[in-house]
Every structure is written in structure tokens, then in C-alpha cells.
Design a protein around this motif. Structure first.
Motif, PDB file in Angstrom:
ATOM      1  N   ARG A  98       0.837  -1.213   0.000  1.00  0.00           N
ATOM      2  CA  ARG A  98       0.000   0.000   0.000  1.00  0.00           C
ATOM      3  C   ARG A  98       0.866   1.254   0.000  1.00  0.00           C
ATOM      4  O   ARG A  98       0.538   2.261  -0.642  1.00  0.00           O
ATOM      5  CB  ARG A  98      -0.945  -0.007   1.209  1.00  0.00           C
ATOM      6  N   ILE A  99       1.976   1.208   0.738  1.00  0.00           N
ATOM      7  CA  ILE A  99       2.896   2.352   0.764  1.00  0.00           C
ATOM      8  C   ILE A  99       3.492   2.580  -0.625  1.00  0.00           C
ATOM      9  O   ILE A  99       3.556   3.709  -1.110  1.00  0.00           O
ATOM     10  CB  ILE A  99       4.006   2.132   1.811  1.00  0.00           C
ATOM     11  N   ARG A 100       3.904   1.498  -1.274  1.00  0.00           N
ATOM     12  CA  ARG A 100       4.466   1.635  -2.619  1.00  0.00           C
ATOM     13  C   ARG A 100       3.433   2.228  -3.580  1.00  0.00           C
ATOM     14  O   ARG A 100       3.767   3.078  -4.417  1.00  0.00           O
ATOM     15  CB  ARG A 100       4.932   0.270  -3.136  1.00  0.00           C
ATOM     16  N   PHE A 101       2.218   1.759  -3.461  1.00  0.00           N
ATOM     17  CA  PHE A 101       1.147   2.275  -4.324  1.00  0.00           C
ATOM     18  C   PHE A 101       0.988   3.781  -4.116  1.00  0.00           C
ATOM     19  O   PHE A 101       0.860   4.546  -5.072  1.00  0.00           O
ATOM     20  CB  PHE A 101      -0.165   1.550  -4.020  1.00  0.00           C
ATOM     21  N   MET A 102       1.000   4.210  -2.855  1.00  0.00           N
ATOM     22  CA  MET A 102       0.835   5.635  -2.546  1.00  0.00           C
ATOM     23  C   MET A 102       2.012   6.447  -3.087  1.00  0.00           C
ATOM     24  O   MET A 102       1.829   7.507  -3.701  1.00  0.00           O
ATOM     25  CB  MET A 102       0.709   5.836  -1.040  1.00  0.00           C
TER      26      MET A 102
END
Length: 222
Positions: free
Chosen positions: A206-210
Motif C-alpha cells: 500500500r505504501i508503494r502504491f501511494m
């Protein structure tokens, strides 16, 4: 909704080449948010150089034994105290900037710690031509953070209810006001954690996506 990939796929996946990553990225969050674990993964995946405040201060003191700041650093470390905020910023920020001017993307660990350090850090960076130091904030409630630490084994080996409460108080006193200052400067990317059982891999994805949504090729870094 984001599509998650397996840990095996994550290991072989490469960071997108179209990203314009920030020159400087800090990570904040309550105790129990997983800052160190997520920071190490982000640094490795995207190629950030992770620099520890303690290491920078120690190296400065070793290289400048007769400098007035060295005396203060050694005194604080020997007595188990805190190095003054302005001194930390004065020593650490130029070191971060020197790595950035070498073309590296930098992730400081343990700095800035409070609003006072942040203001000096931000102003010094601006004077050095670095005008957008971003912050990734892992936004987790105190209730979930405590649950993760005490029941999920994501804290320190010696954590107890009392030590965790003390760490939360320090967060509210020092870190929370700094994050608000960062928000006012529009330098914060937040990833919310609402599930105490969320895995490290799931949160990392999720962090990478953000990050990739924010720093895609359409996004202009100053």
C-alpha cells in the motif's frame, strides 16, 4: 482498490523507472507503526540511502575532535542526554544535503524528531536549494499501535504497558506537533493503518502504491 502481489513477486519486482522520487524522504508514525521495517524496505526497493542521525553525529565528532559542537555531542552521549536540537540540525542537515548533491536520494533515520529540528532543517535545506523534503506518515491510532506492540510482538523486547505509555507520551509531545508543521507545508503523504492484523507485506504494498501514485512521471518535483 489496489491489487496486491505476493511476497515472491515483490522480491523480483523492480521500481518503476518513470518515477521522479523525492530527493529526501522521512518516515514518521506512532510507536508500533513499523517505521523502521517499512523504511528499510522502501530504501532498498527504491534505492534511497538510509542515514542514521547517531552515525552522522558520531562521524562528525570523530572528524572534528576540537570543534565546539563535538564537545556538546560527546557530553550528551556520555551522559545519556539529548544533543541540542539546533546542533543536531546544524550537523545533520548539511550531511544529508551533501549526499543529495552527489545525486543520491536520501532517507534520514531519527531526524528530524520535533518541530524545532524540523524548522531548522527545512530552512537550511531551502538555503541549499532543496525545497521539497517529503515525509511519509504511517497513520495509526494509539489503540491499534498499542495492540500491535503488546499483542502482536511488533515492539521492543523490553516493552511493557508502562514503557509503551511513555513512548506514546513522547510521540504526542515531540512528533505530533512536527507532523502538523509538515502538513501545513504540504509535505506529508499519509498511509492509514486501521487493521491491527495487517501484515508487513500488505502495508508495504500500500505504501508503494501511494508513493508511486504521488511521484509518477506526471508529478513535478521542485
Amino acid at each position: 482498490m489496489q491489487t496486491l502481489i505476493s511476497p515472491a513477486d515483490q522480491a523480483s519486482r523492480c521500481a518503476p523507472t518513470s518515477l521522479k522520487l523525492p530527493q529526501l524522504l522521512t518516515i514518521t508514525g506512532r510507536p508500533g507503526a513499523g517505521k523502521d521495517t517499512q523504511g528499510e524496505r522502501i530504501a532498498k526497493y527504491y534505492g534511497f540511502e538510509m542515514l542514521k542521525t547517531s552515525g552522522i553525529l558520531t562521524a562528525f565528532a570523530s572528524s572534528n575532535p576540537n570543534h565546539p559542537d563535538t564537545l556538546k555531542i560527546n557530553e550528551a552521549m556520555q551522559n545519556g542526554g539529548l544533543v541540542p536540537d539546533d546542533l543536531v540540525a546544524r550537523v545533520v542537515t548539511p550531511e544529508l544535503a551533501s549526499h543529495i548533491h552527489e545525486g543520491k536520494n536520501v532517507m534520514p533515520n531519527g531526524f528530524p524528531r520535533n518541530a524545532e529540528q524540523y524548522v531548522v532543517y527545512r530552512n537550511q535545506l531551502s538555503e541549499m536549494g532543496i525545497n521539497k523534503p517529503w515525509n511519509l506518515h504511517i497513520d495509526i491510532s494509539e489503540e491499534i499501535a498499542i495492540q500491535r506492540i503488546l499483542k502482536g510482538g511488533r515492539g521492543r523486547p523490553d516493552d511493557t504497558p508502562d514503557t509503551v505509555s511513555q513512548r506514546m507520551r513522547i510521540y504526542h509531545q515531540m512528533t505530533a506537533p512536527m507532523i502538523e508543521r509538515m502538513r501545513k507545508d504540504e509535505m506529508v503523504i499519509s498511509v492509514e493503518v486501521t487493521d491491527p492484523e495487517e501484515t508487513i507485506d500488505h502495508l508495504q504494498e500500500r505504501i508503494r502504491f501511494m508513493l508511486e501514485s504521488t511521484f509518477s512521471h506526471e508529478f513535478t518535483i521542485m
